[in-house]
Write an enzyme that holds these catalytic residues in place. Sequence first.
Site, PDB file in Angstrom:
ATOM      1  N   HIS A 147       0.842  -1.206   0.000  1.00 14.13           N
ATOM      2  CA  HIS A 147       0.000   0.000   0.000  1.00 14.13           C
ATOM      3  C   HIS A 147       0.878   1.257   0.000  1.00 14.13           C
ATOM      4  CE1 HIS A 147      -2.654   2.889   2.478  1.00 14.13           C
ATOM      5  NE2 HIS A 147      -3.032   2.957   1.228  1.00 14.13           N
ATOM      6  N   GLU A 181       2.191   1.922  -3.420  1.00 18.33           N
ATOM      7  CA  GLU A 181       1.142   2.557  -4.236  1.00 18.33           C
ATOM      8  C   GLU A 181       1.176   4.077  -4.054  1.00 18.33           C
ATOM      9  OE1 GLU A 181      -2.864   4.130  -3.113  1.00 18.33           O
ATOM     10  OE2 GLU A 181      -3.002   1.963  -2.786  1.00 18.33           O
ATOM     11  N   GLU A 219       5.576  10.441   3.182  1.00 19.73           N
ATOM     12  CA  GLU A 219       4.439   9.615   2.748  1.00 19.73           C
ATOM     13  C   GLU A 219       4.125   8.519   3.771  1.00 19.73           C
ATOM     14  OE1 GLU A 219       1.249   9.639   0.364  1.00 19.73           O
ATOM     15  OE2 GLU A 219       2.908  11.065   0.389  1.00 19.73           O
TER      16      GLU A 219
END
Length: 965
Positions: free
Chosen positions: A64, A67, A138
């Site tokens: 994830h 991504e 992030e």
Amino acid sequence: MAVEKSDVEIFKPRNDKREYRRIVLPNSLEVLLISDPDTDKAAASMDVSVGYFCDPDGLEGLAHFLEHMLFYASEKYPVEDSYSKYITEHGGSTNAFTSSEHTNFYFDINADCFEEALDRFAQFFVRPLMSPDATLREIKAVDSENQKNLLSDAWRMSQLQKHLCSKDHPYHRFSTGNWETLEVKPKSKGLDTRLELIKFYEESYSANLMHLVVYGREGLNDIQKLVERKFCDIRNTGRDCSHFLGQPCSLEHLQILVKAVPIKEGHTLRITWPITPSIRYYKEGPCRYLGHLIGHEGEGSLFYILKQLGWAISLGAGEGDWSLEFSFFSVSIVLTDAEHIEDIVGLLFRYILLLQNSGVMKWIFDELAAICETGFHYRDKIRPSHYVVDIASNMQIFPPKDWLVASSLPSKFVPNTIQKILDELNPTNVRIFWESKKFEGSMDSVEPWYGTPYSIEKVTASTIQQWIENAPDKNLHLPKPNIFIPTDLSLKHVQEKVKFPYLLRKSSFSRLWYKPDTMFFTPKAYIRIDFNCPQSNYSPEAEILTAIFTRLLMDYLNEYAYDAQVAGLYYAIRHTDTGFQVIVVGYNHKMSILLETIIGKIKQFEVKPDRFAVIKETATKDYENFKFQQPYKQALYYCSLLLEDHTWPWSDELEVLPHLEADDLAEFLPRLLSKIFVESYIAGNVEPHEAELMVQHIEDTLFKAPHPISKALFPSQHLTNRIVKLEKGLKYYYPIEGLNQKNENSALVQYIQVHQDDIKLNVKLQLFALIAKQPAFHQLRSVEQLGYITVLMQRNDSGVWGLLFLIQSTVQDPAKLDTRVDAFLQMFESKLHEMTDEEYKGNVNALIGMKLEKHKNLWEESAFYLREIADGTLRFDRRELEVAALRDLKKEELMDFFNNHVKVDVPHRKTLSVHVYGSLHSAEYKRVMQEADPHQVCQINDVFSFRRSRPLYGSFKGGLGQMKL
């Protein structure tokens, strides 16, 4: 090595004029090309056969996280966030998602900007950049996303079901990732998350594991050349697709009753069985057949009996989580407060026994197959971005000829296959999950990722057998043949090719707006009937009683109209700001029958005390659960409450609700229906005289019967929505604590009110929002990491336009978030001044492209025109007018707009900020309230004093005599 072009014919709907071609690039990337000369938007989706099942041990959420990271930058386009900026500035949108075995990336964009967008997109998979700085930021974004989900029952219960599975199976894993799994734990083991991320990318992402769908306006040959140029450099490592064999559940995870404590009020029962994946038999549709029967709501069904007994509010059945190796069949029942779990489970197994004894019925399969076939061949066009995602997700699973149809069209009747799955729905194979707040404080275990309290009890097959024997003896039976399946799918002749809706009929009782289908050519229609009732909202009690009336209407109609929904004819009855509305959409053949039945129910409505009690209980829980909404939703609610002149707060309605009884509704209803104005919109495959007959029937039933229940409104009685006008030069703010102090998140809404509907000002506001949207997201979310939910959008309240910044955060309190938004606008001012003429023209053209985008289907078209009717603006040619205004708009005019309305501290700026304080910022909230100056004009302490003190914008809807026609 040449591109492999496939001769396989891809099965498509009869009315689909698009062209399709499958190719395989030399690097083994499999691609579906779609040519649609009519499209305004181009799109692409890349599906990678790598999901969270592939996460390395101890690095939960890495797939994830990858991504997220691929969006940042690439060697060819190294400027951070430049991909998202390009997409947004050219009228598009982009996103991605990670599932158990797949990660899907997708975008759409104005069709004339497709080539560069596709090149930027391709670089994700060719040479992405993952800088150390971006990596750390992030990880915080992933953690913020997880924080958003921590108090969501859907996420919590999904993870609990995974937790109670074999630890050796990847289904058991935590999929999202958080600060702990992606930063703290790896560091403690001496791992560098960024290096692990790069390693994971290089080992897992390979062209032979990717499936690409590309949707463009050009011909197939041109699209193919484009794809060959952009995607041939993705490396193929020849990696095998991962397969995760075996069922997640071992014997210890079966025959269990799991009690769990949800966040929200209410009780839910989920009965699940691990089964053979029906994807292996997708043309035989075993789970579709069984889900149809077990989830049926007509007479004799399980839900019909549970509803009669007052035990259930809703029921759904079908296949849940699945892969090629395992699957679960689930029955989910939302319960009333009545305590009858054993009887409900007993009745469910008794219904399954009925299916066993009845055998697999060919007529039921044939009926379902006919409904599915009609649905496939008359499916509506949808947004290209959604379409490409659907197909890309199918490509790994289905053979090329079935990429479009997937499992939506059962065509082989094989009773043994259905029987095989039915046999697996047995007491030895069952898992029962019971969620209820009443278990609070009595659970002995806690799920580790979301903190859900739970306990487990064993439930043997013999215990369930006792429940079956002790359950009430009710007449469970199979459904009757469906009378609503359309047989006339012919298209009506349209004599006049009208472009916009027009007023077909007008009387003192009603108005009828009519729009024939001149674009989509499907045997479908859209009907919306608004019943404007002055008595519906004069008090909190009236508003709640109107809402309960609409819910009861839906409740009474359910067993009759459920077949209509199965057959593709949908209806809804909703409470509105000015009364209630009836919506009927779908195949037009039997639409008038359903509409007439609904109108008949309204006229002959009787309050059934037992059903009133159930609906009241449901409504009470809905109100009580308002406090568990995400803080950003609470902030938007308070913004609306402050701006809309005549809305009652949820707290007032919750306070009066317990005191309302069936007799109150019986007494109120004649008053509600005594004075009505009916506003209708009928569009699609309906001839003018048919539309007029429908409205005439409503008038005859309600107003013209021997003993009419309704009279026409006086012009003075027409209700309008009016919006508070904010003071120029003032910044209002409303501080309030979050309603659920277990939620750590705070939220900010900063609303900048600009103007009442005006074509020139509209396009200036829309253009500014388009230009500033991605920079705002990049600065506030990506750079400053304020929170996962960070949005700049337009807001339109009954024709009053403004800009709205929305942030949800655990990092900063709302007052500080407010200052960060102002700081962004001050920083962005220089960027706006530096914008070149070429960049300005590009943004204008992008917005024009968005406005010229054709409606995809009847529902999209109807929503656009209904907004004009609801607001009273009636600018059905709005898009053409706004495009003309955009073509004339000068860059200097946009700068003047910013300087007059948006720039911080300018005299004309009108601002309202809503500050919702979560538990992490409770000290800041107390400080704000203690230091508040009651004489300070800007701080709002009481919503209703503020509303009463402010002037209102005029409404575009006058009385009947004054309405623009």
